[in-house]
Design a protein around this motif. Structure first.
Motif, mmCIF file in Angstrom:
data_model
loop_
_atom_site.group_PDB
_atom_site.id
_atom_site.type_symbol
_atom_site.label_atom_id
_atom_site.label_comp_id
_atom_site.label_asym_id
_atom_site.label_seq_id
_atom_site.Cartn_x
_atom_site.Cartn_y
_atom_site.Cartn_z
ATOM 1 N N ASN A 24 -42.565 24.849 -27.183
ATOM 2 C CA ASN A 24 -42.694 24.379 -25.814
ATOM 3 C C ASN A 24 -42.052 25.372 -24.846
ATOM 4 O OD1 ASN A 24 -44.061 22.080 -26.603
ATOM 5 N ND2 ASN A 24 -42.195 20.874 -26.812
ATOM 6 N N PHE A 25 -41.967 24.974 -23.597
ATOM 7 C CA PHE A 25 -41.462 25.880 -22.564
ATOM 8 C C PHE A 25 -40.041 26.342 -22.859
ATOM 9 C CE2 PHE A 25 -39.304 26.736 -18.560
ATOM 10 C CZ PHE A 25 -40.119 27.744 -18.080
ATOM 11 N N ASN A 26 -39.808 27.610 -22.585
ATOM 12 C CA ASN A 26 -38.538 28.250 -22.869
ATOM 13 C C ASN A 26 -38.509 29.529 -22.039
ATOM 14 O OD1 ASN A 26 -37.575 30.677 -24.457
ATOM 15 N ND2 ASN A 26 -36.572 29.085 -25.654
ATOM 16 N N MET A 27 -37.351 29.928 -21.563
ATOM 17 C CA MET A 27 -37.280 31.094 -20.689
ATOM 18 C C MET A 27 -37.796 32.352 -21.381
ATOM 19 S SD MET A 27 -36.682 32.400 -17.779
ATOM 20 C CE MET A 27 -35.697 31.239 -16.821
ATOM 21 N N GLY A 28 -37.516 32.494 -22.664
ATOM 22 C CA GLY A 28 -38.038 33.644 -23.398
ATOM 23 C C GLY A 28 -39.554 33.644 -23.438
ATOM 24 N N ASN A 29 -40.142 32.469 -23.689
ATOM 25 C CA ASN A 29 -41.601 32.342 -23.662
ATOM 26 C C ASN A 29 -42.159 32.741 -22.303
ATOM 27 O OD1 ASN A 29 -40.817 30.978 -25.980
ATOM 28 N ND2 ASN A 29 -42.363 29.395 -25.757
ATOM 29 N N LEU A 30 -41.537 32.229 -21.254
ATOM 30 C CA LEU A 30 -42.022 32.482 -19.898
ATOM 31 C C LEU A 30 -42.062 33.972 -19.598
ATOM 32 C CD1 LEU A 30 -42.874 31.402 -17.131
ATOM 33 C CD2 LEU A 30 -40.449 31.243 -16.528
ATOM 34 N N LEU A 31 -41.043 34.696 -20.012
ATOM 35 C CA LEU A 31 -41.005 36.136 -19.759
ATOM 36 C C LEU A 31 -42.096 36.861 -20.541
ATOM 37 C CD1 LEU A 31 -37.142 36.663 -19.812
ATOM 38 C CD2 LEU A 31 -38.651 36.736 -17.818
ATOM 39 N N VAL A 32 -42.336 36.420 -21.772
ATOM 40 C CA VAL A 32 -43.400 37.037 -22.567
ATOM 41 C C VAL A 32 -44.758 36.757 -21.935
ATOM 42 C CG1 VAL A 32 -44.627 36.964 -24.779
ATOM 43 C CG2 VAL A 32 -42.138 37.061 -24.733
ATOM 44 N N TRP A 33 -44.983 35.524 -21.488
ATOM 45 C CA TRP A 33 -46.256 35.177 -20.851
ATOM 46 C C TRP A 33 -46.466 35.989 -19.568
ATOM 47 C CZ3 TRP A 33 -44.872 29.338 -21.479
ATOM 48 C CH2 TRP A 33 -45.063 28.972 -22.815
ATOM 49 N N LEU A 34 -45.414 36.169 -18.809
ATOM 50 C CA LEU A 34 -45.511 36.962 -17.581
ATOM 51 C C LEU A 34 -45.859 38.415 -17.907
ATOM 52 C CD1 LEU A 34 -45.168 37.211 -14.528
ATOM 53 C CD2 LEU A 34 -42.723 37.586 -14.901
ATOM 54 N N LEU A 35 -45.186 38.969 -18.895
ATOM 55 C CA LEU A 35 -45.480 40.338 -19.316
ATOM 56 C C LEU A 35 -46.915 40.459 -19.811
ATOM 57 C CD1 LEU A 35 -44.494 43.228 -19.949
ATOM 58 C CD2 LEU A 35 -43.745 42.369 -22.195
ATOM 59 N N THR A 36 -47.364 39.477 -20.579
ATOM 60 C CA THR A 36 -48.736 39.476 -21.094
ATOM 61 C C THR A 36 -49.755 39.447 -19.964
ATOM 62 O OG1 THR A 36 -48.037 38.336 -23.118
ATOM 63 C CG2 THR A 36 -50.379 38.245 -22.562
ATOM 64 N N ALA A 37 -49.508 38.605 -18.968
ATOM 65 C CA ALA A 37 -50.434 38.498 -17.837
ATOM 66 C C ALA A 37 -50.525 39.818 -17.075
ATOM 67 C CB ALA A 37 -49.981 37.379 -16.901
ATOM 68 N N MET A 38 -49.401 40.470 -16.869
ATOM 69 C CA MET A 38 -49.385 41.726 -16.125
ATOM 70 C C MET A 38 -50.111 42.838 -16.888
ATOM 71 S SD MET A 38 -45.460 41.642 -14.669
ATOM 72 C CE MET A 38 -45.619 43.264 -13.912
ATOM 73 N N VAL A 39 -49.814 42.963 -18.183
ATOM 74 C CA VAL A 39 -50.441 44.018 -18.983
ATOM 75 C C VAL A 39 -51.936 43.772 -19.129
ATOM 76 C CG1 VAL A 39 -50.545 45.059 -21.289
ATOM 77 C CG2 VAL A 39 -48.327 44.558 -20.246
ATOM 78 N N THR A 40 -52.313 42.508 -19.347
ATOM 79 C CA THR A 40 -53.734 42.182 -19.513
ATOM 80 C C THR A 40 -54.509 42.429 -18.225
ATOM 81 O OG1 THR A 40 -53.178 40.499 -21.163
ATOM 82 C CG2 THR A 40 -55.359 40.376 -20.163
ATOM 83 N N ALA A 41 -53.945 42.025 -17.095
ATOM 84 C CA ALA A 41 -54.616 42.245 -15.810
ATOM 85 C C ALA A 41 -54.819 43.738 -15.553
ATOM 86 C CB ALA A 41 -53.796 41.620 -14.685
ATOM 87 N N TYR A 42 -53.813 44.520 -15.880
ATOM 88 C CA TYR A 42 -53.938 45.963 -15.656
ATOM 89 C C TYR A 42 -54.955 46.586 -16.603
ATOM 90 C CZ TYR A 42 -52.622 50.758 -14.612
ATOM 91 O OH TYR A 42 -52.659 52.068 -14.210
#
Length: 271
Positions: A24-42
């Motif tokens: 479930n939600f966790n600060m570590g997860n959130l940071l990974v999801w944010l990084l994933t979104a940025m790299v994928t968008a680029y």
């Protein structure tokens, strides 16, 4: 370059999906999801994003902000990685404090077993040390962490007389305070050398909290970390270190009311 970027985006997407499925939600997860979104968008819109970042004034401002933030984060990641090994145990410590890291029901998590096995290794090499297992009971745990940790060490052959469970708190700061009380009851001064056991990424903050609790000669015994948890734990620890520098205590600052929300589930990281 595009191939490498695509492979990186794919790897992050698969990892992020595993987090969604298994935790479930966790600060570590959130940071990974944010990084994933940025790299994928680029990776998908590389050309228009590149053109905007380098061809417009707002884009250049965003580019430099991202560059500076990325550089600072990278430096802090290196600091967290290196600092875990800068205060090693001397071998003269007669007290070992093992910090808790979550249970699965009544059994130590994988992350915690890394700590316990490291403490066990030290205790076997130094037969006279006293071991304090420190950790309270989380809402998804059947027993206090300190008790489960003590049971684990005893089951692995450690003399029960050498292991004391401290089960009052899940806070690292309070773990050290309560451990100090236990030592005082046994006539052991906080100025005596002690060694604390935690995973390497956590050693810096743990050492600061140990000193705050009055341990003037506390040394670190860094344990390893499961490969699947490296990214999440280190990304999260950078923010935790910055938060410590700002507020000096996990019990102050704007995030304290959100602690329960940010640790809703330990299922993935603490398996």
């Amino acid at each position: 370059m595009q191939i490498i970027l695509n492979l990186l985006a794919l790897a992050l997407i698969l990892y992020s999906i595993s987090l969604v499925v298994t935790s479930n939600f966790n600060m570590g997860n959130l940071l990974v999801w944010l990084l994933t979104a940025m790299v994928t968008a680029y990776a998908v819109w590389q050309k228009p994003i590149h053109a905007w970042l380098h061809g417009t004034v707002p884009g250049r401002v965003v580019f430099w902000l991202l560059a500076v933030c990325g550089a600072v984060y990278a430096v802090l990641l290196v600091f967290v990685a290196v600092s875990g090994y800068t205060n090693p145990a001397t071998g003269q410590e007669q007290v070992v404090i093992v910090l808790g890291a979550g249970l699965r029901r009544d059994q130590p998590s994988l992350l915690l077993r890394y700590r316990l096995d490291k403490a066990l290794e030290y205790a076997r090499q130094h037969p006279d040390v006293l071991v304090i297992t420190a950790g309270g009971q989380g809402r998804d745990e059947w027993v206090p962490e300190g008790q489960a940790m003590r049971d684990y060490l005893i089951a692995e052959g450690l003399d029960p007389e050498r292991v004391i469970a401290e089960c009052k708190s899940t806070s690292t700061e309070e773990n050290f305070l309560f451990a100090r009380e236990i030592l005082q009851q046994r006539g052991i001064d906080a100025q005596e050398p002690v060694v604390y056991v935690t995973n390497a990424f956590h050693c810096y903050r743990a050492g600061q909290y140990a000193r705050m609790a009055g341990f003037s000669a506390a040394h670190a015994l860094p344990a390893g970390i499961p490969l699947r948890s490296v990214l999440t734990c280190y990304l999260r620890e950078v923010l935790a270190v910055v938060y410590y520098w700002l507020f000096r205590s996990s019990r102050s600052g704007f995030l304290h009311p959100l602690v329960g929300l940010l640790s809703l589930n330990k299922k993935f990281f603490y398996q």
